[in-house]
Design a protein around this motif. Structure first.
Motif, mmCIF file in Angstrom:
data_model
loop_
_atom_site.group_PDB
_atom_site.id
_atom_site.type_symbol
_atom_site.label_atom_id
_atom_site.label_comp_id
_atom_site.label_asym_id
_atom_site.label_seq_id
_atom_site.Cartn_x
_atom_site.Cartn_y
_atom_site.Cartn_z
ATOM 1 N N ALA A 27 35.536 22.999 18.744
ATOM 2 C CA ALA A 27 36.806 23.379 17.792
ATOM 3 C C ALA A 27 37.732 24.187 18.655
ATOM 4 N N TYR A 28 37.153 25.145 19.473
ATOM 5 C CA TYR A 28 37.941 26.070 20.320
ATOM 6 C C TYR A 28 38.487 25.029 21.532
ATOM 7 N N ILE A 29 37.701 24.171 22.243
ATOM 8 C CA ILE A 29 38.233 23.636 23.209
ATOM 9 C C ILE A 29 39.392 22.465 22.563
ATOM 10 N N LYS A 30 39.017 21.881 21.853
ATOM 11 C CA LYS A 30 39.951 21.105 20.922
ATOM 12 C C LYS A 30 41.248 21.862 21.026
ATOM 13 N N ALA A 31 41.112 22.865 20.521
ATOM 14 C CA ALA A 31 42.657 23.764 20.293
ATOM 15 C C ALA A 31 43.252 24.215 21.466
ATOM 16 N N HIS A 32 42.508 24.511 22.302
ATOM 17 C CA HIS A 32 43.040 25.326 23.558
ATOM 18 C C HIS A 32 42.538 24.722 24.946
ATOM 19 N N GLY A 33 41.992 23.716 24.738
ATOM 20 C CA GLY A 33 41.464 23.100 26.149
ATOM 21 C C GLY A 33 40.469 23.785 26.823
ATOM 22 N N GLU A 34 39.971 23.106 28.117
ATOM 23 C CA GLU A 34 39.164 23.648 28.804
ATOM 24 C C GLU A 34 39.827 24.664 29.670
ATOM 25 N N GLY A 35 38.976 25.891 30.282
ATOM 26 C CA GLY A 35 39.565 26.581 31.149
ATOM 27 C C GLY A 35 39.096 27.993 30.830
ATOM 28 N N CYS A 36 38.961 28.812 32.211
ATOM 29 C CA CYS A 36 38.675 30.176 31.791
ATOM 30 C C CYS A 36 37.223 30.248 30.908
ATOM 31 N N TRP A 37 36.351 29.794 31.584
ATOM 32 C CA TRP A 37 34.930 30.044 30.946
ATOM 33 C C TRP A 37 34.407 31.407 30.656
ATOM 34 N N ARG A 38 35.068 32.085 31.293
ATOM 35 C CA ARG A 38 34.552 33.711 31.444
ATOM 36 C C ARG A 38 35.068 34.110 29.996
ATOM 37 N N THR A 39 36.429 33.813 29.591
ATOM 38 C CA THR A 39 36.881 34.545 28.326
ATOM 39 C C THR A 39 36.770 33.550 27.221
ATOM 40 N N LEU A 40 36.122 32.409 27.490
ATOM 41 C CA LEU A 40 36.180 31.571 26.445
ATOM 42 C C LEU A 40 35.091 32.125 25.059
ATOM 43 N N PRO A 41 33.904 32.549 25.633
ATOM 44 C CA PRO A 41 32.923 33.047 24.524
ATOM 45 C C PRO A 41 33.539 33.898 23.610
ATOM 46 N N LYS A 42 34.186 34.652 23.973
ATOM 47 C CA LYS A 42 34.567 35.727 23.318
ATOM 48 C C LYS A 42 36.062 35.311 22.315
ATOM 49 N N ALA A 43 36.866 34.355 22.843
ATOM 50 C CA ALA A 43 37.782 34.097 22.336
ATOM 51 C C ALA A 43 37.438 32.989 21.214
ATOM 52 N N ALA A 44 36.291 32.453 21.455
ATOM 53 C CA ALA A 44 35.957 31.440 20.576
ATOM 54 C C ALA A 44 34.808 31.978 19.604
ATOM 55 N N GLY A 45 34.554 33.179 19.586
ATOM 56 C CA GLY A 45 33.557 33.849 18.830
ATOM 57 C C GLY A 45 32.309 33.415 19.046
ATOM 58 N N LEU A 46 31.817 33.190 20.199
ATOM 59 C CA LEU A 46 30.609 32.719 20.552
ATOM 60 C C LEU A 46 29.939 34.028 21.347
ATOM 61 N N LEU A 47 28.726 34.233 21.086
ATOM 62 C CA LEU A 47 27.757 35.274 21.706
ATOM 63 C C LEU A 47 26.994 34.523 22.973
ATOM 64 N N ARG A 48 27.744 33.947 23.676
ATOM 65 C CA ARG A 48 27.107 33.024 24.772
ATOM 66 C C ARG A 48 27.918 33.492 26.218
ATOM 67 N N CYS A 49 27.006 33.116 27.144
ATOM 68 C CA CYS A 49 27.702 33.316 28.499
ATOM 69 C C CYS A 49 28.619 32.293 29.084
ATOM 70 N N GLY A 50 29.837 32.514 29.557
ATOM 71 C CA GLY A 50 30.599 31.514 29.687
ATOM 72 C C GLY A 50 30.293 30.219 30.490
ATOM 73 N N LYS A 51 29.199 30.591 31.379
ATOM 74 C CA LYS A 51 28.539 29.530 32.193
ATOM 75 C C LYS A 51 28.003 28.753 31.202
ATOM 76 N N SER A 52 27.039 29.278 30.008
ATOM 77 C CA SER A 52 26.450 28.541 29.117
ATOM 78 C C SER A 52 27.244 27.580 28.456
ATOM 79 N N CYS A 53 28.405 28.122 28.022
ATOM 80 C CA CYS A 53 29.589 27.316 27.431
ATOM 81 C C CYS A 53 29.816 26.006 28.145
ATOM 82 N N ARG A 54 30.166 26.513 29.255
ATOM 83 C CA ARG A 54 30.656 25.380 30.481
ATOM 84 C C ARG A 54 29.524 24.176 30.336
ATOM 85 N N LEU A 55 28.362 24.582 30.399
ATOM 86 C CA LEU A 55 27.432 23.773 30.655
ATOM 87 C C LEU A 55 27.146 22.805 29.395
ATOM 88 N N ARG A 56 26.991 23.530 28.393
ATOM 89 C CA ARG A 56 26.971 22.766 26.967
ATOM 90 C C ARG A 56 28.053 21.817 26.787
#
Length: 260
Positions: A27-56
């Motif tokens: 949902a987050y990537i659909k809304a905001h697109g890919e980018g800045c994986w470091r801040t993505l988890p917080k912005a998306a409300g995920l308790l994950r490392c940015g790297k982990s989000c990117r890989l997933r």
DNA sequence: AATATTGACAACCGCGAGACA
DNA sequence: CTGTCTCGCGGTTGTCAATAT
């Protein structure tokens, strides 16, 4: 002065992703697109490392992923590309639409390695396991890196030797049999007008792509960067750059093809 | 049926490259 | 020029299901 961790490890989940986490990420990537994986988890409300989000996202959630079994054609293409590129999984993945580097790497380790061994080939070197037996290279396609003065500098060589890429050592003979149909030679006289390094290789691609440049009548220039799967256009400066170190390859036109 | 082994693949880790301040 | 940050890559590990004993 250490390097800061990529994320706050104490407050991040690890291990398998839940459906809810997947949904949040999609949902987050659909809304905001890919980018800045470091801040993505917080912005998306995920308790994950940015790297982990990117890989997933890249390996599992991306909508353009093919999934499913590899076809025989894909098998052969992977083998061929691995023979030329070594363990450059991202480059190999770039040649297989809908497949990820991780997927191909896993598939290589679990299936293709055994397949090659069963054919009597060493999966690392693609040479016969029992040694001594050589292909009749004259009857097989060849990868020929034609060098100019630019090629006296090694291409894709690293200090730790991890690279499986093609390298050219000025102390070595300019015509190397790299097995799996690879060899390196001096520039072909007929391609004098081109100052870049050029590669002749068997085409694994169905289509020829730009950019083109001055080419002998029987060849078409293809940007190696693009053709080997660099996805970002900025990685390739072949078109705008007169840099002599740009590596290109020519491939012979297939029957019925002609230069546009 | 219980346990051990193997295979498949998702996920993690560490490192290097490039961008940027 | 130097240090830091971010991204991406390749190697490795962890986990779970299938199969063998």
């Amino acid at each position: 002065m250490g390097r800061s961790p990529c994320c706050e490890k104490a407050h991040t989940n690890k291990g398998a992703w839940t459906k809810e986490e997947d949904q949040r990420l999609i949902a987050y990537i659909k809304a905001h697109g890919e980018g800045c994986w470091r801040t993505l988890p917080k912005a998306a409300g995920l308790l994950r490392c940015g790297k982990s989000c990117r890989l997933r996202w890249i390996n599992y959630l991306r909508p353009d992923l093919k999934r499913g079994n590899f076809t025989e054609e894909e098998d052969e293409l992977i083998i061929k590309l691995h023979g030329m590129l070594g363990n450059k999984w991202s480059l190999i993945a770039g040649r297989l639409p809908g497949r990820t580097d991780n997927e191909i790497k896993n598939y290589w380790n679990t299936h293709i390695k055994r397949k090659l061994i069963s054919r009597g080939l060493d999966p690392l070197t693609h040479r016969p396991l029992n040694g001594g037996i050589q292909f009749n290279t004259s009857s097989r396609p060849q990868l020929v890196i034609m060098t100019t003065e630019a090629a006296s500098k090694p291409i894709d060589s690293t200090e730790d030797g991890r690279s499986g890429g093609i390298s050219i050592n000025e102390d070595e003979d300019r015509r190397l049999d790299l097995n799996l149909d690879l060899s390196i030679s001096l520039p072909h006289p007929s391609s004098k007008s081109s100052t870049s390094s050029e590669v002749l290789m068997p085409s694994t691609a169905a289509e020829a792509t730009t950019p083109t440049s001055v080419v002998p009548p029987y060849k078409q220039t293809i940007c190696l960067c693009y053709h080997l799967g660099f996805r970002r256009s900025e990685s390739c400066s072949c078109q705008t750059n007169s840099n002599q170190h740009v590596l290109r390859y020519y491939r012979p036109l297939e029957e019925g093809q002609h230069i546009k």
